[in-house]
Structures are given as C-alpha cells and as structure tokens.
Design a protein around this motif. Structure first.
Motif, PDB file in Angstrom:
ATOM      1  N   SER A  25       5.183  78.071-125.621  1.00 22.52           N
ATOM      2  CA  SER A  25       5.219  78.617-124.263  1.00 22.52           C
ATOM      3  C   SER A  25       4.953  80.116-124.274  1.00 22.52           C
ATOM      4  O   SER A  25       4.236  80.633-123.414  1.00 22.52           O
ATOM      5  CB  SER A  25       6.572  78.327-123.631  1.00 22.52           C
ATOM      6  N   SER A  28       1.283  80.787-124.655  1.00 17.51           N
ATOM      7  CA  SER A  28       0.585  80.509-123.412  1.00 17.51           C
ATOM      8  C   SER A  28       0.762  81.649-122.417  1.00 17.51           C
ATOM      9  O   SER A  28      -0.201  82.070-121.754  1.00 17.51           O
ATOM     10  CB  SER A  28       1.106  79.205-122.816  1.00 17.51           C
ATOM     11  N   VAL A  29       1.972  82.165-122.308  1.00 15.10           N
ATOM     12  CA  VAL A  29       2.240  83.279-121.400  1.00 15.10           C
ATOM     13  C   VAL A  29       1.475  84.522-121.845  1.00 15.10           C
ATOM     14  O   VAL A  29       0.923  85.252-121.009  1.00 15.10           O
ATOM     15  CB  VAL A  29       3.763  83.556-121.324  1.00 15.10           C
ATOM     16  N   LYS A  30       1.409  84.758-123.131  1.00 10.65           N
ATOM     17  CA  LYS A  30       0.681  85.923-123.655  1.00 10.65           C
ATOM     18  C   LYS A  30      -0.804  85.831-123.298  1.00 10.65           C
ATOM     19  O   LYS A  30      -1.393  86.801-122.816  1.00 10.65           O
ATOM     20  CB  LYS A  30       0.859  85.989-125.172  1.00 10.65           C
ATOM     21  N   THR A  31      -1.398  84.669-123.513  1.00 18.31           N
ATOM     22  CA  THR A  31      -2.812  84.483-123.194  1.00 18.31           C
ATOM     23  C   THR A  31      -3.065  84.661-121.697  1.00 18.31           C
ATOM     24  O   THR A  31      -4.015  85.345-121.297  1.00 18.31           O
ATOM     25  CB  THR A  31      -3.275  83.086-123.638  1.00 18.31           C
ATOM     26  N   THR A  32      -2.227  84.076-120.878  1.00 16.18           N
ATOM     27  CA  THR A  32      -2.376  84.198-119.427  1.00 16.18           C
ATOM     28  C   THR A  32      -2.229  85.647-118.984  1.00 16.18           C
ATOM     29  O   THR A  32      -3.000  86.117-118.139  1.00 16.18           O
ATOM     30  CB  THR A  32      -1.333  83.317-118.716  1.00 16.18           C
ATOM     31  N   SER A  33      -1.287  86.364-119.560  1.00 11.36           N
ATOM     32  CA  SER A  33      -1.084  87.776-119.202  1.00 11.36           C
ATOM     33  C   SER A  33      -2.293  88.620-119.561  1.00 11.36           C
ATOM     34  O   SER A  33      -2.691  89.502-118.790  1.00 11.36           O
ATOM     35  CB  SER A  33       0.155  88.322-119.916  1.00 11.36           C
ATOM     36  N   ILE A  35      -5.430  87.599-119.807  1.00  6.14           N
ATOM     37  CA  ILE A  35      -6.529  87.254-118.900  1.00  6.14           C
ATOM     38  C   ILE A  35      -6.325  87.897-117.529  1.00  6.14           C
ATOM     39  O   ILE A  35      -7.257  88.469-116.950  1.00  6.14           O
ATOM     40  CB  ILE A  35      -6.662  85.717-118.784  1.00  6.14           C
ATOM     41  N   ILE A  36      -5.119  87.832-116.998  1.00  4.11           N
ATOM     42  CA  ILE A  36      -4.831  88.427-115.687  1.00  4.11           C
ATOM     43  C   ILE A  36      -4.990  89.943-115.737  1.00  4.11           C
ATOM     44  O   ILE A  36      -5.540  90.547-114.807  1.00  4.11           O
ATOM     45  CB  ILE A  36      -3.432  88.014-115.205  1.00  4.11           C
ATOM     46  N   SER A  37      -4.541  90.574-116.816  1.00  8.71           N
ATOM     47  CA  SER A  37      -4.684  92.024-116.951  1.00  8.71           C
ATOM     48  C   SER A  37      -6.151  92.429-116.993  1.00  8.71           C
ATOM     49  O   SER A  37      -6.561  93.404-116.352  1.00  8.71           O
ATOM     50  CB  SER A  37      -3.982  92.512-118.215  1.00  8.71           C
TER      51      SER A  37
END
Length: 60
Positions: A25, A28-33, A35-37
C-alpha cells in the motif's frame, strides 16, 4: 505450552502478512503521489505560460 507456540506462530504469520500489505500500500501511495505532483507542476507551468502571454499581449 505447545498450544501457545502454535498460537504465537499463527499470530506471527498474520503480522507478517499484514506487514506485506502495508508495504504494498505504501508503494502504491508513493507512486500515486509522484504522478499527482508531476501533473500539478505541469499544470502550473502551463498556467504560468498562458498568464504571461495574456499579460504581454496588447488589448487593442
């Protein structure tokens, strides 16, 4: 005593499985962060360029 060791072993397996879930998890949060950044920076640059062009072009 044997029952205690079996119970401890079962709990250990549950804790290890829970830890692996938390690690997955977190990745996953690191990758999403990231991409959003990256998207936020690109949108900011685009808005800055559009704003700069609007300011420098004459109205008439």
């Amino acid at each position: 005593m044997k029952g205690f060791k079996e119970l401890a072993s079962e709990r250990e397996e549950l804790i290890v499985a829970s830890g692996e879930t938390v690690i997955a998890s977190g990745k996953s949060v690191k990758t999403t962060s990231i991409i959003i950044s990256f998207a936020a920076v690109l949108i900011g640059l685009l808005l800055a360029l559009v704003t700069a062009n609007l300011i420098t072009t004459p109205l008439f």
